[in-house]
Design a protein around this motif. Structure first.
Motif, PDB file in Angstrom:
ATOM      1  N   PHE A 186      -8.714   8.251   5.300  1.00 13.54           N
ATOM      2  CA  PHE A 186      -7.534   8.720   4.588  1.00 13.54           C
ATOM      3  C   PHE A 186      -7.171   7.623   3.594  1.00 13.54           C
ATOM      4  O   PHE A 186      -6.478   6.671   3.952  1.00 13.54           O
ATOM      5  N   PRO A 187      -7.628   7.728   2.346  1.00 11.78           N
ATOM      6  CA  PRO A 187      -7.546   6.600   1.409  1.00 11.78           C
ATOM      7  C   PRO A 187      -6.109   6.199   1.072  1.00 11.78           C
ATOM      8  O   PRO A 187      -5.258   7.035   0.784  1.00 11.78           O
ATOM      9  N   GLU A 224       0.818  -1.208   0.000  1.00  7.87           N
ATOM     10  CA  GLU A 224       0.000   0.000   0.000  1.00  7.87           C
ATOM     11  C   GLU A 224       0.861   1.271   0.000  1.00  7.87           C
ATOM     12  O   GLU A 224       1.916   1.321   0.640  1.00  7.87           O
ATOM     13  N   ALA A 225       0.420   2.271  -0.731  1.00  6.89           N
ATOM     14  CA  ALA A 225       1.068   3.582  -0.729  1.00  6.89           C
ATOM     15  C   ALA A 225       0.110   4.580  -0.104  1.00  6.89           C
ATOM     16  O   ALA A 225      -1.115   4.473  -0.241  1.00  6.89           O
ATOM     17  N   ARG A 226       0.677   5.552   0.600  1.00  8.20           N
ATOM     18  CA  ARG A 226      -0.122   6.578   1.272  1.00  8.20           C
ATOM     19  C   ARG A 226       0.155   7.920   0.610  1.00  8.20           C
ATOM     20  O   ARG A 226       1.178   8.551   0.853  1.00  8.20           O
ATOM     21  N   ILE A 243      -4.609  16.760   1.688  1.00 13.96           N
ATOM     22  CA  ILE A 243      -4.901  15.634   2.557  1.00 13.96           C
ATOM     23  C   ILE A 243      -3.669  14.726   2.578  1.00 13.96           C
ATOM     24  O   ILE A 243      -3.334  14.104   1.562  1.00 13.96           O
ATOM     25  N   ASN A 244      -2.972  14.664   3.697  1.00 14.43           N
ATOM     26  CA  ASN A 244      -1.800  13.800   3.820  1.00 14.43           C
ATOM     27  C   ASN A 244      -2.242  12.497   4.475  1.00 14.43           C
ATOM     28  O   ASN A 244      -2.465  12.444   5.689  1.00 14.43           O
ATOM     29  N   THR A 245      -2.354  11.443   3.674  1.00 11.32           N
ATOM     30  CA  THR A 245      -2.901  10.193   4.191  1.00 11.32           C
ATOM     31  C   THR A 245      -1.893   9.406   5.012  1.00 11.32           C
ATOM     32  O   THR A 245      -2.271   8.454   5.695  1.00 11.32           O
ATOM     33  N   ALA A 246      -0.609   9.788   4.948  1.00 14.54           N
ATOM     34  CA  ALA A 246       0.405   9.123   5.771  1.00 14.54           C
ATOM     35  C   ALA A 246       0.469   9.737   7.163  1.00 14.54           C
ATOM     36  O   ALA A 246       0.625   9.025   8.162  1.00 14.54           O
ATOM     37  N   LEU A 247       0.331  11.062   7.238  1.00 13.82           N
ATOM     38  CA  LEU A 247       0.416  11.762   8.521  1.00 13.82           C
ATOM     39  C   LEU A 247      -0.953  12.034   9.127  1.00 13.82           C
ATOM     40  O   LEU A 247      -1.042  12.567  10.239  1.00 13.82           O
ATOM     41  N   TYR A 248      -2.024  11.695   8.395  1.00 14.66           N
ATOM     42  CA  TYR A 248      -3.396  11.913   8.862  1.00 14.66           C
ATOM     43  C   TYR A 248      -3.634  13.386   9.188  1.00 14.66           C
ATOM     44  O   TYR A 248      -4.107  13.739  10.273  1.00 14.66           O
TER      45      TYR A 248
END
Length: 273
Positions: free
Chosen positions: A242-243, A182-184, A220-225
């Motif tokens: 956070f997809p 998975e990539a964020r 929207i930073n999906t790694a750092l929420y």
């Protein structure tokens, strides 16, 4: 993009050869250690498998250093110490034997050296706190032949840059993660629109923004929420998930009222090894 991997690779952009080093051995576990979450129940054999996550991954690099004179030997040791200084924080490691991928690592352990006159061998212990390899090039880099990419990384020349113009609702777009983990991504919306909802139909994850997008950027930073609109924290205005991007094609549905914006996915393809 030209990357100097002479001597077997580089650390923090500095080639091993520029440090007088020749990389002779690399030890990277095939998978990181696991963190298993399980529960025991009275009267039930075995345990209940709740979750498996990955821990950090150790990486070991073995080098050979050869100099003609003792003073030059010690100058090189000083340069090597500076190159792997853990107080620099995590650095990018690239290896000639595995081109197209990079690791984020930091020196972790001890560093003795075996010497015979001005010939030395030693093993540098590193730790990848983020335990996965990533593509050297981010996903928004146009693919070109002859860039050192290797078979097995999942790329296709037909792959497109993941930036899309949203002018109607609903709009269907496809974002490809060429990796096998998975990539964020960092998802950036720029322009105008209201009632915005972004759904990864492949994973079922979605988020919506409960304020009009009136110029500027929604990030929207999906790694750092995190969620920011024009550099202001709007976490409380973003509802949902956070997809993530799973392996292969991820089909997104974007809906909005009066949409006139771009949506960009900034990430690196992510690999288990």
């Amino acid at each position: 993009m030209s990357i100097d991997l002479s001597g077997g690779g580089n650390i923090g952009g500095k080639s091993f050869a520029s440090l007088g080093l020749l990389l002779t051995k690399v030890n990277i576990p095939i998978l990181p250690d696991t963190r298993q979450v399980e529960e025991e129940l009275p009267g039930v054999d075995g345990t209940i498998d709740l979750e498996t996550r990955f821990g950090a991954r150790p990486i070991e690099l073995t080098f050979e250093l050869i100099e003609d004179f003792e003073i030059d030997f010690h100058i090189r040791l000083s340069e090597i110490a500076a190159a792997f200084n853990p107080l620099k924080g995590q650095q990018i490691l690239m290896l000639e034997r595995n081109p197209g991928k990079q690791w984020k690592v930091k020196y972790n352990g001890s560093l003795p050296i075996d010497r015979l006159a001005t010939i030395g061998t030693f093993t540098v212990p590193l730790k990848a706190f983020f335990p996965f390899a990533e593509s050297v090039n981010p996903a928004d880099t146009e693919l070109k032949l002859g860039e050192g990419l290797i078979i097995g990384m999942g790329y296709e020349i037909s792959d497109t840059i993941p930036t899309f113009n949203i002018k109607s609702s609903p709009t269907t777009i496809t974002v490809k993660n060429a990796g096998n983990h998975e990539a964020r991504p960092v998802i950036t919306l720029s322009g105008t629109g209201s009632g915005i909802k972004v759904t990864n139909k492949t994973t079922g994850e979605s988020f919506s923004f409960n304020e009009p997008l009136s110029g500027g950027n929604l990030v929207i930073n999906t790694a750092l929420y995190t969620a920011e609109h024009n550099s202001l924290n709007v976490f409380h205005l973003v509802l949902g998930d956070f997809p993530q991007l799973v392996e292969g094609n991820n089909v997104f549905i974007v809906t909005a009222t009066n949409p006139s914006f771009t949506i960009d996915f900034d990430f690196r393809h992510t690999y288990l090894y």
